[in-house]
Every structure is written in C-alpha cells, then in structure tokens.
Design a protein around this motif. Sequence first.
Motif, short mmCIF file in Angstrom:
data_model
loop_
_atom_site.label_atom_id
_atom_site.label_comp_id
_atom_site.label_asym_id
_atom_site.label_seq_id
_atom_site.Cartn_x
_atom_site.Cartn_y
_atom_site.Cartn_z
N LEU A 1 1.05 -1.23 -0.04
CA LEU A 1 -0.01 -0.07 -0.20
C LEU A 1 0.74 1.27 0.11
O LEU A 1 1.35 1.78 1.18
N TYR B 1 -1.88 4.19 -0.35
CA TYR B 1 -3.33 3.90 -0.75
C TYR B 1 -4.19 4.30 0.30
O TYR B 1 -4.34 3.55 1.40
N GLN C 1 -7.30 4.13 1.14
CA GLN C 1 -8.82 3.29 1.31
C GLN C 1 -8.35 2.32 2.36
O GLN C 1 -7.38 1.50 2.51
N ASN D 1 1.91 -1.47 4.53
CA ASN D 1 1.31 -0.02 4.44
C ASN D 1 2.45 0.98 4.79
O ASN D 1 3.08 0.57 5.67
N ILE D 2 2.44 2.06 4.03
CA ILE D 2 3.41 3.07 4.69
C ILE D 2 2.58 4.29 5.34
O ILE D 2 1.58 4.74 4.61
N HIS D 3 2.75 4.47 6.34
CA HIS D 3 2.06 5.54 7.20
C HIS D 3 2.75 6.90 7.35
O HIS D 3 3.93 6.68 7.79
N HIS D 4 2.35 7.78 7.05
CA HIS D 4 3.04 9.03 6.89
C HIS D 4 3.23 9.64 8.11
O HIS D 4 2.95 10.96 8.19
N GLY E 1 -4.20 7.78 11.50
CA GLY E 1 -5.41 8.19 10.55
C GLY E 1 -4.96 9.03 9.62
O GLY E 1 -3.67 9.35 8.95
N ALA E 2 -5.85 9.83 9.08
CA ALA E 2 -5.70 10.76 7.74
C ALA E 2 -4.90 12.20 8.36
O ALA E 2 -5.00 12.62 9.38
N HIS F 1 4.43 -0.80 7.94
CA HIS F 1 3.58 -1.82 8.92
C HIS F 1 2.96 -2.86 8.27
O HIS F 1 2.39 -2.68 7.18
N VAL G 1 -0.23 -4.80 7.41
CA VAL G 1 -1.90 -4.21 7.49
C VAL G 1 -2.66 -5.09 8.26
O VAL G 1 -2.80 -6.24 8.04
N ASN H 1 -7.24 -3.42 12.53
CA ASN H 1 -6.92 -2.31 13.55
C ASN H 1 -6.07 -1.08 12.48
O ASN H 1 -4.90 -1.14 12.46
N ASP I 1 -3.67 1.21 11.21
CA ASP I 1 -2.37 1.98 11.63
C ASP I 1 -1.85 1.18 12.84
O ASP I 1 -1.01 1.72 13.60
N1 LIG Z 1 -7.12 -2.11 7.04
C1 LIG Z 1 -6.62 -1.43 6.97
N2 LIG Z 1 -6.36 -0.75 5.93
C2 LIG Z 1 -5.41 0.32 5.59
C3 LIG Z 1 -4.46 0.56 6.51
C4 LIG Z 1 -4.44 -0.01 7.66
O1 LIG Z 1 -3.46 0.09 8.85
N3 LIG Z 1 -5.46 -0.99 7.94
N4 LIG Z 1 -3.72 1.98 6.25
C5 LIG Z 1 -4.06 2.57 5.28
C6 LIG Z 1 -3.22 3.82 5.09
N5 LIG Z 1 -3.64 5.14 5.94
C7 LIG Z 1 -2.65 5.51 6.66
O2 LIG Z 1 -1.63 5.02 6.78
C8 LIG Z 1 -5.17 5.45 5.92
C9 LIG Z 1 -5.58 5.77 4.73
C10 LIG Z 1 -6.90 6.15 4.62
C11 LIG Z 1 -7.43 6.47 5.63
C12 LIG Z 1 -9.14 7.03 5.66
O3 LIG Z 1 -9.54 7.61 6.67
N6 LIG Z 1 -9.57 6.92 4.48
C13 LIG Z 1 -10.88 7.34 4.31
C14 LIG Z 1 -11.15 7.70 2.61
C15 LIG Z 1 -10.20 8.61 2.39
C16 LIG Z 1 -10.25 9.17 0.95
O4 LIG Z 1 -11.12 8.61 0.40
O5 LIG Z 1 -9.32 9.71 0.54
C17 LIG Z 1 -11.85 5.87 4.25
O6 LIG Z 1 -11.22 4.95 3.97
O7 LIG Z 1 -13.06 6.27 4.65
C18 LIG Z 1 -6.83 6.29 6.99
C19 LIG Z 1 -5.75 6.04 7.02
C20 LIG Z 1 -4.44 1.85 4.22
N7 LIG Z 1 -5.66 1.10 4.52
#
Ligand SMILES: Nc1nc2c(c(=O)[nH]1)N[C@@H](CN(C=O)c1ccc(C(=O)N[C@@H](CCC(=O)O)C(=O)O)cc1)CN2
Length: 284
Positions: A169, A172, A174, A190-193, A201-202, A221, A223, A226, A228
């Motif tokens: 990821l 990515y 989603q 996944n790469i968390h910034h 979170g975002a 980390h 995926v 839970n 992040d």
């Molecule tokens: N099951 C998991 N999926 C993902 C993870 C994870 O740890 N577990 N990490 C994310 C990446 N990420 C942070 O690193 C992250 C990505 C997206 C969101 C978020 O709230 N997304 C919204 C939609 C945003 C949009 O459409 O631009 C959502 O999904 O409702 C939070 C953290 C990748 N996936």
Amino acid sequence: MTARYILTISCPDTVGIVAAVSGFLAERGCNIIDSAQFGDRTSGLFFLRIFLAAPDGGPDHAGLAAEFGAIAKRFGMTWHLHDAERRQRLLILVSKFGHCLNDLLYRYRVGGLNVEIPAIVSNHRDFYQLAAWHNVPFHYLPVKPDNKAEQEARLWEIVEQERIDLVVLARYMQVLSPELCDRLAGRAINIHHSFLPSFKGAKPYHQAFARGVKLIGATAHYVTSNLDEGPIIEQVVERVDHTLTPDDLVEVGRDVESVVLARAVKYHTEHRVLLNGAKTVVFR
Ligand SMILES: Nc1nc2c(c(=O)[nH]1)N[C@@H](CN(C=O)c1ccc(C(=O)N[C@@H](CCC(=O)O)C(=O)O)cc1)CN2
C-alpha cells in the motif's frame, strides 16, 4: 548452479535449537552463508534466519523440507524454507500521491529489489502513464460509497490471478476490510506518513504541525483490521523546526516515506522479517 535457500524459524526458546538446525544442514553438506538469531525473553520465543547453499546432487527443495520436518516437529517450529532465487510477486496499491510508487518502480527497474511487479491497482487514474512507462499493467478500481465490496472482490481476483506474494500500500488511502486483511495477513505492507504511534489516521502532517513537533517520520507496518496498528517493520525520522509549514512537512515526509517503504519491502522479500505477536523481529 548451487541451490540457495533461506530458512526462517520461530519456536519456543530452548537449548539446542541452533545445534540441531546447523547439524541437520552440515549432515547434508549445506553451507551456511549467513545466519542470525534472537531469543525474546518476554515472549519466550526464539527466531532464526539462515541463508544457505545446498550441494549439487544433494536433496532438492522439497527433499530438504521433507527431511527437516522431524526437527521442526521436535521443537514446535513455525518455519519456511524459501528459494532464495525466487522473485516475490508484488501488487502495488496507490491513490493520489505517487512518490512511493515512483520510488519502488525505479528500484525495481535498476535491480534494487529482487521482485516482480505484475500489476498496479489504483482508485484513481493519476499514475496510468507512469505504470505504462515501466511496462506494468495498471488496474483502475474506483471506490464509490456503495461499491467497496465489489471493488475489493476485483482487487482479490487480481491477487489470485497474478499469484501475488505481497501487496504494497504505497499511499493507498482506502481502509481495507477485515475480510481482506485476514486474507492478506502477513503479506500486505502499508506506509503510514507519521512516526507511529503518533498521529494515526488521515492528515498526520497537519497534526504534527499543530503539535509543533521537532521530529517527523514514517512507518511501514503490516496491514491489519486495526487501522495503523499493524506490526511495525521499519521507521525513520527527520528533524524539522518551527519554520516549516504543513506543506513543507509533506515535502520532507515524501523522501522519508519512500525510503521507509522500500526498506520494508526489501526486508520482507528477503525473508528478513519474522512476526513476533503484535511486533516483528527484523534481521537486517
Ligand atoms: N485495514 C487497513 N487498511 C489500511 C490501513 C491499515 O492500517 N489497515 N492503512 C491505510 C493507510 N492509511 C494510513 O496510513 C490511511 C488511509 C486512509 C484513511 C482514511 O480514513 N480513508 C478514508 C477515505 C479517504 C479518501 O477517500 O481519500 C476512508 O477509507 O474512509 C486512513 C488511514 C490504508 N488502508
């Protein structure tokens, strides 16, 4: 050509594990090229990674694995004998930020990653041409409020059709469903910034700016469902100060994210990462 393997082991810690494993290999003329081990006194588990060369005319991959079974059973091991020459097959997921994707594709092109990349998936079209330039098939799978299950089903079809070993990821944005996380357990990175556990979170850079931190970072980390919270593979931090705006922090973070994700992919595809409960052991 001499066959080379990577043996990874985790098991309850006890006396004699290394002696038994190295004895097994010596009896079969296998040469240990590199070895690393760690005993975790907290979990009581022992971890071992051995990079070995098997003699020509000796037992093949299946033969070695079959013969090792008795030792594995004796010590209650979770173990894998990987073909060291085999290139892991990566599926890269990306949304609107392409720096990690671009970095991985360049490392792949110049031979810096021992992998194959048969596909890229995105919920946006932004990186269609970048993928084409690198001759990697691009799959546009948009996410709409009511199509998450179908979108993930198509994503899983690609994982199966392309015989994917690792899903990456690369920004990515989603959240993967618990069902998909279970199917990809231990093989989605996944790469968390941010420097987890800070700023989950975002928008972590805006959180960092608001908090006035002097260090920012990135975290790779596994995926899990839970968000992040998955086992951490790699982290790097960079010094910042009061003069930097949120956009400046995003710019500093781009380089850190790219390096952290590429390292985590390299460690995983070289079988250097072993799961230790909610944590990892990384033999770098
Ligand atoms: N099951 C998991 N999926 C993902 C993870 C994870 O740890 N577990 N990490 C994310 C990446 N990420 C942070 O690193 C992250 C990505 C997206 C969101 C978020 O709230 N997304 C919204 C939609 C945003 C949009 O459409 O631009 C959502 O999904 O409702 C939070 C953290 C990748 N996936």
